[in-house]
Scaffold this active site. Structure first.
Site, PDB file in Angstrom:
ATOM      1  N   GLU A  80     -18.450 -12.217 -61.889  1.00  0.00           N
ATOM      2  CA  GLU A  80     -16.624 -12.449 -61.563  1.00  0.00           C
ATOM      3  C   GLU A  80     -17.081 -14.738 -61.575  1.00  0.00           C
ATOM      4  OE1 GLU A  80     -16.124 -11.581 -57.105  1.00  0.00           O
ATOM      5  OE2 GLU A  80     -13.769 -11.982 -58.119  1.00  0.00           O
ATOM      6  N   LYS A 179      -8.019  -7.738 -59.592  1.00  0.00           N
ATOM      7  CA  LYS A 179      -8.312  -7.613 -58.321  1.00  0.00           C
ATOM      8  C   LYS A 179      -7.390  -7.110 -57.091  1.00  0.00           C
ATOM      9  CE  LYS A 179     -11.861  -9.469 -55.230  1.00  0.00           C
ATOM     10  NZ  LYS A 179     -13.010 -11.304 -54.882  1.00  0.00           N
ATOM     11  N   CYS A 212     -16.291  -7.022 -57.223  1.00  0.00           N
ATOM     12  CA  CYS A 212     -16.348  -8.146 -56.436  1.00  0.00           C
ATOM     13  C   CYS A 212     -16.146  -6.892 -54.458  1.00  0.00           C
ATOM     14  CB  CYS A 212     -16.558  -9.042 -55.927  1.00  0.00           C
ATOM     15  SG  CYS A 212     -17.383 -10.661 -54.779  1.00  0.00           S
TER      16      CYS A 212
END
Ligand SMILES: *[C@@H]1O[C@H](CO)[C@@H](O)[C@H](O)[C@H]1NC(C)=O
Ligand SMILES: *[C@@H]1O[C@H](CO)[C@@H](O)[C@H](O)[C@H]1NC(C)=O
Ligand SMILES: *[C@@H]1O[C@H](CO)[C@@H](O)[C@H](O)[C@H]1NC(C)=O
Ligand SMILES: *[C@@H]1O[C@H](CO)[C@@H](O)[C@H](O)[C@H]1NC(C)=O
Length: 501
Positions: A80, A179, A212
């Site tokens: 990321e 995300k 994440c």
């Protein structure tokens, strides 16, 4: 065996990828990348300057991709924020963004670079994948113009998304994931309205992808595994380690084990931010991992994985996490419990006083049982058993049930739960269990020096006990059963399946 292979090929021919047979195993690669950061500026740089910086990072990623492909890797995951870092405002990241189309458009940017405007980053990544015949996974930024016809459109007339893209070995864009659970400091990006569950099929299994902080959530992390039965998850992350419970390698490997999938986790590398810890994790074993607080270098890792771990005899059986703990009475004692903080959560602790013993500590509905035996009870090290049952409320809200035993930072009990790096006390035996009200419990054991305990030294029984196996005594820093109770989450994190319809 031959018949089985033949039928797999037919299935593949008919529906998915002509001329390629299904593979029983594949070689996965992850690259921990020390991102070259732009200088911090309020004023946005020019598009050219942004591209220059991104190309510097892609130059490094390119070397890793080529090396991985040369060693036979089928897919490589990069971290990321891997091509521009994380030091941005909403305005200053704008020159780094490209409009990324949905994969349904069936696009090979390397062959047809002009089709969706000026997209030099996607073109270069697509060519990297195509020229090296390898799937390439990269985290980049997407921009989507909007206007007053959309009531949620931001005042500057665009959405900006933290986005993972996957190019297949022909250079085709096969996945795009926005995300969903942004971490608090990510002010440069917008939250997508709805969680996307992104999957794609390959000759080496079905893949899911998320990013994440998403790993704490039900949507998309748990949902994409449960609803689509994916075999492997691609996981770009920029994770800063916070001991004792949230260090990248122990947490991510525990997630792969508990969810029963392969997890390809690529972390950003920056030691001053405590960002390190990448790995390739199978449900039954940690295949390879990298943790490096000494150097500022990147690191490539490769490992062979099963394409469909569920159909393998070694696939771990489902665990009934509360079963054992609910079947036994709390250990009797005259112990004195005391409070302690772990990452802003107030645990109830009790000290492990002798070199062997049995303790129970409870908080709300959760009781944690521990039986243990140390080689010796050292005067200079103190251990405690802790329980937490509650809503975590800092940098996101999510409901936790945690049982843990750990070394306190000093011999003062008020330091129990604070980070500590090394331990000399060795545990010959231990068995930790809790009366969990969830089936999502992530078991971890971290040894002195932030090392993972090798699998041969412990086991998780089907009734939910994390137990040592006879073998070498272990210098335990922390052992934890980290439970997530999604039903008790407030909205956004852990939204129920109903939300999707
Ligand atoms: C940041 O600024 C310094 C000093 O002006 C310069 O030498 C360096 O090249 C810049 N770095 C980037 C990535 O632009
Ligand atoms: C507003 O955006 C929509 C798509 O999001 C587009 O179809 C429409 O033409 C735009 N209207 C104006 C006035 O720009
Ligand atoms: C690590 O990140 C910090 C904070 O963003 C930055 O100041 C530092 O320069 C980075 N270190 C390296 C080696 O890039
Ligand atoms: C702990 O409990 C077990 C039974 O569950 C018992 O066999 C053992 O003797 C106990 N150990 C201590 C030190 O009390």
């Amino acid at each position: 065996m031959i018949a089985l292979r033949f039928s797999k090929c037919v299935v593949i021919f008919a529906f998915l990828v002509p001329s390629v047979c299904a593979l029983d195993t594949f070689i996965a690669a992850v690259y921990e990348h020390a991102v070259i950061l732009p200088n911090r500026t309020e004023k946005p740089v020019s598009k050219e300057e942004a591209l220059l910086l991104m190309n510097k990072n892609i130059d490094v990623l390119e070397k890793a991709v080529k090396l991985a492909a040369k060693q036979g890797a089928h897919i490589i995951v990069t971290p990321e924020d891997g091509i521009y870092g994380w030091v941005f405002t909403r305005e200053s990241i704008y020159p780094y963004l490209e409009d990324i189309p949905a994969p349904e458009v069936n696009w090979i940017p390397c062959r047809d670079p002009q089709r969706f405007g000026y997209t030099p980053v996607q073109e270069r990544l697509s060519c990297l994948a195509k020229d090296n015949s390898i799937y390439v996974v990269v985290n980049i930024g997407d921009k989507k113009p909007c206007n007053a016809s959309d009531p949620h459109c931001p005042p500057d007339g665009r959405y900006q998304y933290n986005t993972d893209v996957v190019f297949d070995s022909k250079g085709r864009l096969v996945a795009r994931y926005h995300k969903y659970n942004l971490f608090a400091p990510e002010i440069q990006f917008d939250f997508p309205t709805d969680p996307e569950l992104v999957t794609f099929d390959t000759p080496f299994g079905k893949f899911g992808i998320f990013t994440c902080f998403d790993i704490f959530s039900h949507h998309p992390a748990v949902a994409v595994v449960n609803e689509f039965q994916v075999d492997s998850v691609l996981y770009p992350t920029a994770w800063y380690n916070t001991l004792p419970l949230l260090s990248a390698v122990p947490f991510h490997s525990a997630w792969a084990r508990a969810m029963g999938v392969n997890l390809l986790a690529a972390n950003t590398h920056n030691t001053s931010m405590h960002m390190t810890g990448s790995g390739i994790y199978a449900p039954e074993a940690v295949k390879v991992y990298h943790y490096d607080m000494e150097t500022e270098s990147g690191q490539l890792m490769l490992s062979e994985l099963k394409s469909q771990p569920r159909s393998d005899p070694a696939y771990p059986a489902a665990i009934d996490w509360g079963a054992y703990a609910k079947s036994v009475k709390p250990f009797p004692s005259d112990q004195l419990d005391f409070p302690g903080m772990i990452y802003f959560d107030k645990f109830t602790f009790t000290e492990l006083k002798e070199n062997m013993g049995n303790y129970t500590v409870c908080q709300k509905d959760l009781c944690c049982h521990l039986s243990y035996k140390m080689s010796e009870n050292r005067a200079d090290e103190v251990y405690a058993l802790g329980a937490f049952d509650g809503l975590h409320t800092v940098e996101g809200q999510y409901y936790l049930q945690i049982c843990t035993f750990l070394k306190c930072q000093t011999t003062a009990l008020r330091t129990c739960g604070e980070p500590v790096g090394s331990a000399f006390t060795k545990f010959e035996e231990f068995s930790l269990s809790g009366t969990f009200a969830t089936s999502y419990v992530f078991p971890q054991i971290v040894l002195s020096g932030s090392q993972l305990a090798p699998e041969r030294h412990y086991e998780v029984s089907r009734d939910g006990r994390l137990r040592s196996r006879s073998g070498a005594p272990l210098p335990v820093l922390v052992t934890a059963l980290y439970g997530r109770v999604f039903e008790k989450d407030p909205p956004r994190l852990g939204q129920g399946p109903g939300k999707l319809q």
